[in-house]
Motif scaffolding. Sequence first.
Motif, PDB file in Angstrom:
ATOM      1  N   THR A 113       0.841  -1.206   0.000  1.00 29.56           N
ATOM      2  CA  THR A 113       0.000   0.000   0.000  1.00 29.56           C
ATOM      3  C   THR A 113       0.869   1.246   0.000  1.00 29.56           C
ATOM      4  OG1 THR A 113      -0.127   0.187   2.420  1.00 29.56           O
ATOM      5  CG2 THR A 113      -1.743  -1.247   1.323  1.00 29.56           C
ATOM      6  N   LYS A 114       0.264   2.354  -0.376  1.00 29.65           N
ATOM      7  CA  LYS A 114       0.986   3.624  -0.412  1.00 29.65           C
ATOM      8  C   LYS A 114       1.449   4.025   0.989  1.00 29.65           C
ATOM      9  CE  LYS A 114      -1.389   7.346  -1.395  1.00 29.65           C
ATOM     10  NZ  LYS A 114      -2.122   8.368  -2.191  1.00 29.65           N
ATOM     11  N   ILE A 131       3.823  10.408  -2.509  1.00 30.56           N
ATOM     12  CA  ILE A 131       3.510   9.330  -3.455  1.00 30.56           C
ATOM     13  C   ILE A 131       2.191   9.655  -4.144  1.00 30.56           C
ATOM     14  CG2 ILE A 131       3.110   6.864  -3.715  1.00 30.56           C
ATOM     15  CD1 ILE A 131       4.722   6.413  -1.197  1.00 30.56           C
ATOM     16  N   GLU A 133      -0.459   8.629  -7.418  1.00 28.14           N
ATOM     17  CA  GLU A 133      -0.862   7.726  -8.489  1.00 28.14           C
ATOM     18  C   GLU A 133      -1.297   8.539  -9.695  1.00 28.14           C
ATOM     19  OE1 GLU A 133      -3.245   4.275  -7.190  1.00 28.14           O
ATOM     20  OE2 GLU A 133      -3.205   5.251  -5.221  1.00 28.14           O
ATOM     21  N   PHE A 166       2.929   5.047 -10.714  1.00 32.41           N
ATOM     22  CA  PHE A 166       2.875   6.073  -9.688  1.00 32.41           C
ATOM     23  C   PHE A 166       4.195   6.835  -9.642  1.00 32.41           C
ATOM     24  CE2 PHE A 166       4.429   2.198  -7.758  1.00 32.41           C
ATOM     25  CZ  PHE A 166       5.427   2.600  -6.887  1.00 32.41           C
ATOM     26  N   ILE A 168       6.993   8.932  -7.027  1.00 35.26           N
ATOM     27  CA  ILE A 168       7.469   9.211  -5.672  1.00 35.26           C
ATOM     28  C   ILE A 168       8.372  10.433  -5.740  1.00 35.26           C
ATOM     29  CG2 ILE A 168       8.708   8.311  -3.672  1.00 35.26           C
ATOM     30  CD1 ILE A 168       8.177   5.503  -4.788  1.00 35.26           C
ATOM     31  N   LYS A 195       6.837  -2.585  -3.685  1.00 38.21           N
ATOM     32  CA  LYS A 195       5.733  -2.243  -4.591  1.00 38.21           C
ATOM     33  C   LYS A 195       5.108  -3.497  -5.181  1.00 38.21           C
ATOM     34  CE  LYS A 195       8.258  -1.864  -8.971  1.00 38.21           C
ATOM     35  NZ  LYS A 195       7.409  -2.833  -9.687  1.00 38.21           N
ATOM     36  N   TYR A 201       7.105   3.050 -11.648  1.00 38.88           N
ATOM     37  CA  TYR A 201       7.139   4.315 -10.918  1.00 38.88           C
ATOM     38  C   TYR A 201       8.197   5.270 -11.476  1.00 38.88           C
ATOM     39  CZ  TYR A 201      11.257   2.374  -8.525  1.00 38.88           C
ATOM     40  OH  TYR A 201      12.481   1.833  -8.250  1.00 38.88           O
TER      41      TYR A 201
END
Length: 232
Positions: A113-114, A131, A133, A166, A168, A195, A201
């Motif tokens: 999870t984030k 973070i 998405e 996503f 970061i 992840k 990402y």
Amino acid sequence: MPDTSSYLNSLPAIFSEDPFLGQFLLAFEQVLTGLDAAKDEPKQGLEQTIANLSKLFDPSAIDTLFTDDEKTLKAFLQWLSGWTALSLRADWDTGQQQRFLAEIVPLYQRRGTKENLAQLLKIYTGLLPIIEEAPDRPFQIGVNSTVSSTISADTAQIGGGTPHRFRITVTMKSSSTDELARQRQIIQAIVDLQKPAHTYYELPILIRTDTMQIGSRSTVGVNTLLGSIPTA
């Protein structure tokens, strides 16, 4: 050390008449339940060892078992971290290593999870990651009309958002190139491990300054900076 074993108290009184038996049982008492002020090994009995066994798996209490041996404590913490499938940073002191091990197991409940990823990055690097998405924003002239290939708040998208992707964003203090590369390597290793396997990402790293940078810090409420960033 006592002259007579306390085990005689559990035997019929007739056995107390023989002083040899009291001395003989001292060896068994030292091994099984321990003796106060024992000069020879073992320093504690099997019952004490078994009673303290849970402390070997409690990072907050493990230092009480290695009060006089810092090297052994560090080696044991490294071994214990292997149970979590993660390694301890060599530049952490034992207190930081203990706090990490105490926090990591509950975090596994949210693995993938984030929130889990953000907390791990904060623990490992001391930085506060953002973070995001990829937003699902359809092409709307006058609403979402900025054509771009990167993730942003106003990017126009034809056919929906980029799936399974996503970004970061991490902000660091001004530092050497070596430190920047080292932190990036740590972050990438953590993200790759934590992840979901089907996701991708981006990892932009910003250098902390005291000014607003159009194009770098221009998303209101996300990364626009007015004044200095408070210390994490």
